[in-house]
Design an enzyme around this catalytic site. Sequence first.
Site, short mmCIF file in Angstrom:
data_model
loop_
_atom_site.label_atom_id
_atom_site.label_comp_id
_atom_site.label_asym_id
_atom_site.label_seq_id
_atom_site.Cartn_x
_atom_site.Cartn_y
_atom_site.Cartn_z
N THR A 109 -3.22 -12.29 -0.93
CA THR A 109 -3.16 -10.97 -0.13
C THR A 109 -4.63 -10.41 -0.48
O THR A 109 -5.26 -10.79 -1.60
CB THR A 109 -2.05 -10.19 -0.65
OG1 THR A 109 -2.27 -9.91 -2.30
CG2 THR A 109 -0.87 -10.41 -0.44
N GLU A 149 3.86 -10.56 1.36
CA GLU A 149 5.17 -10.70 0.41
C GLU A 149 6.25 -10.60 1.11
O GLU A 149 7.28 -11.05 0.33
CB GLU A 149 4.85 -9.65 -0.73
CG GLU A 149 3.84 -9.76 -1.56
CD GLU A 149 2.70 -8.96 -1.33
OE1 GLU A 149 2.43 -8.58 0.00
OE2 GLU A 149 1.67 -8.40 -1.99
N LYS A 199 -2.02 14.24 -3.35
CA LYS A 199 -0.95 15.39 -4.20
C LYS A 199 -1.55 16.55 -4.44
O LYS A 199 -2.68 16.54 -5.31
CB LYS A 199 -0.31 14.32 -5.38
CG LYS A 199 0.83 15.49 -5.76
CD LYS A 199 1.45 14.46 -6.71
CE LYS A 199 3.02 14.75 -6.87
NZ LYS A 199 3.89 14.12 -7.95
N TRP A 250 3.18 16.83 -1.46
CA TRP A 250 2.36 15.50 -1.01
C TRP A 250 1.73 15.89 0.34
O TRP A 250 2.15 16.73 1.30
CB TRP A 250 3.62 14.54 -0.68
CG TRP A 250 3.96 13.72 -1.69
CD1 TRP A 250 5.35 13.92 -2.19
CD2 TRP A 250 3.47 12.80 -2.85
NE1 TRP A 250 5.53 13.17 -3.42
CE2 TRP A 250 4.57 12.51 -3.73
CE3 TRP A 250 2.11 12.18 -3.00
CZ2 TRP A 250 4.00 11.58 -4.87
CZ3 TRP A 250 1.76 11.63 -3.87
CH2 TRP A 250 2.76 11.27 -4.94
P1 AMP Z 1 -0.69 -7.11 4.24
O1 AMP Z 1 -0.04 -7.98 3.17
O2 AMP Z 1 -2.08 -7.37 4.18
O3 AMP Z 1 -0.28 -7.81 5.58
O4 AMP Z 1 -0.68 -5.63 4.28
C1 AMP Z 1 0.71 -5.07 4.13
C2 AMP Z 1 0.49 -3.46 4.09
O5 AMP Z 1 0.06 -3.12 5.43
C3 AMP Z 1 1.77 -2.89 3.91
O6 AMP Z 1 2.16 -2.81 2.38
C4 AMP Z 1 1.28 -1.45 4.58
O7 AMP Z 1 0.74 -0.67 3.56
C5 AMP Z 1 0.49 -1.95 5.81
N1 AMP Z 1 1.01 -2.24 7.19
C6 AMP Z 1 1.77 -3.05 7.43
N2 AMP Z 1 2.41 -2.84 8.66
C7 AMP Z 1 2.03 -1.48 8.85
C8 AMP Z 1 2.56 -0.46 9.82
N3 AMP Z 1 3.25 -0.81 10.79
N4 AMP Z 1 2.29 0.74 9.54
C9 AMP Z 1 1.69 1.41 8.27
N5 AMP Z 1 1.09 0.37 7.63
C10 AMP Z 1 1.50 -0.88 7.78
#
Ligand code: AMP
Length: 551
Positions: free
Chosen positions: A189, A333, A444, A449
């Site tokens: 990641t 993940e 916050k 929030w």
């Molecule tokens: P990654 O592992 O790089 O794909 O990032 C995952 C993260 O991207 C998630 O935990 C979210 O914070 C963000 N994310 C993925 N899909 C969305 C979505 N549809 N709307 C908002 N955030 C998203």
Amino acid sequence: MEENMEGMMMNMPLRISSILEFAKTSYPEVEIISKMSSGEVHRTNYRDISIRSKKMANALLELKVSLGDRVATIAWNSYRHFELYFAISGIGAVCHTINPRLSSEQLVYIINHAEDKVIFLDLSFIKLIEAHLDQISPHIKFVLMCEPSEVPDSNLPNVICYEDLINSGSEDLVWPVFPEDTASGLCYTSGTTGKPKGVLYSNRSTVLHALLASVTLPDSFAVGRKILPIVPLFHANAWGIPYSAPLTGSSLVFPGQSLDGKSIYQLLDQFEVFSAWGVPTVWFGLLDEIKHKGVKPKGLGEMIVGGSAAPRSLISEFEKMGVTVVHAWGMTETSPLASTGRLTIPYTALPEDQKIDLKMKQGRKVFGVDLKIVDDEGNELPQDGENVGNLFVRGNTIAKGYFNNEDASKAAIDKDGWFETGDVASIDKEGFLTLTDRSKDLIKSGGEWISSIDLENCIMNHPEVENCAVIAVPHEKWYERPLLIVVPKAGCMPESKNLLEYLEGSFAKWQLPDGVVYEEELPFTATGKVSKLSLRKKYEDFNFKKGKNIK
Ligand code: AMP
């Protein structure tokens, strides 16, 4: 306790190789089209991909790649990258997809951490590796993904040409059988904080994910339909498309290196692609091109949007053109698909505006994934659409830790075995998930929030705003207050008063940003998300009264 009675059914280990075997026999002629860096269009099909994967698998065995060895790729989306997914995992080795957008430091870190034995790379990434040869093992073999005539001079040691290697392997191969928990893929990641963390997929989790995606997104996946995965094969398995598409017989169009609106439009139009998958940034580029052309690409019927929140304006503009927008949420993940927003009965009968309200949410969980929200003390909160909490997930397609990283593994899993997403969300009574923020991004103020995502989504609809971010700035009295950072559209300079008035109708007064600053561009992480971390650092001493940093 009474003993359970066992069913009398066969039990065969789930293996990735069986997906391609299935496509070869059921959908041999279905096309895989690739736009190559040279500009040429390459066409093949599942039959030939299956043959070539076996040849490459045999060649890898000759290179002494064995069970559990990590074999990396640094490549754009193309048929070669696709066939490697099967050649590597099919022999029980681990396909480690490296994100070339990572910083040099991160790149070196993950090559060393993964202990890659072989690295396959597109020619455009040779320089990237050459610059760090002194920091990685001299024993790594480098396979250049090209024809023999295209191999350039380079300083790389142990160089092999892809097409030579594949041609050295025999197509005679019975895919080996091993336990279904055998590791199959590795993806780090981007790590907005700290070192990248490796998610290690298994054959079992990958096959289950392919099945659940194929059930949840049936419009995309259908024999004869074409899909354009703009989401890279190096980012969370391109959201699982390489496995679901062969399972369902859908055709693939790989875009290669050029992902700007004009190039994407051209591909969609030329090949009459039905379903295209990517992050919002890509769709804004496409939208501009559609406006320029005055007509949407031929055949485009659906877009899957994820990776970050899809703004209202984006959803409604595409829906108005007759393109169904499906908003999905997931993480590296979570394999990654964890929830999708395809509307079903009775929501399909709602007025357009209400449908868009629903599509802005992150959808409902896919089968096999459990969701819970908890407060800061770990108490589970009701899923009533009102309570907002830290989002946790559990299921057969969810990571239970990180590769060779005990500390990060421990920190990610709670005492009941749930994975902490770092996202903050509510879930309503009908199961719709709404992400309000990343936990570290939530603002916050005075014990309440404020959602930076909500503010950003709203201001993104302002006609003079190109991009924006809202961050928390430490505040003596209120703990934190929001700062709006705006990238104006070319030739525009929206007044801060005007921007705040724009937000007024949708937010309580105390939720409005206390200040507005202007930037020419925002910093991005390697996966294309706005880097809030660097923005927060830059503005950590911002003085709202003076409108500038104190330092
Ligand atoms: P990654 O592992 O790089 O794909 O990032 C995952 C993260 O991207 C998630 O935990 C979210 O914070 C963000 N994310 C993925 N899909 C969305 C979505 N549809 N709307 C908002 N955030 C998203």
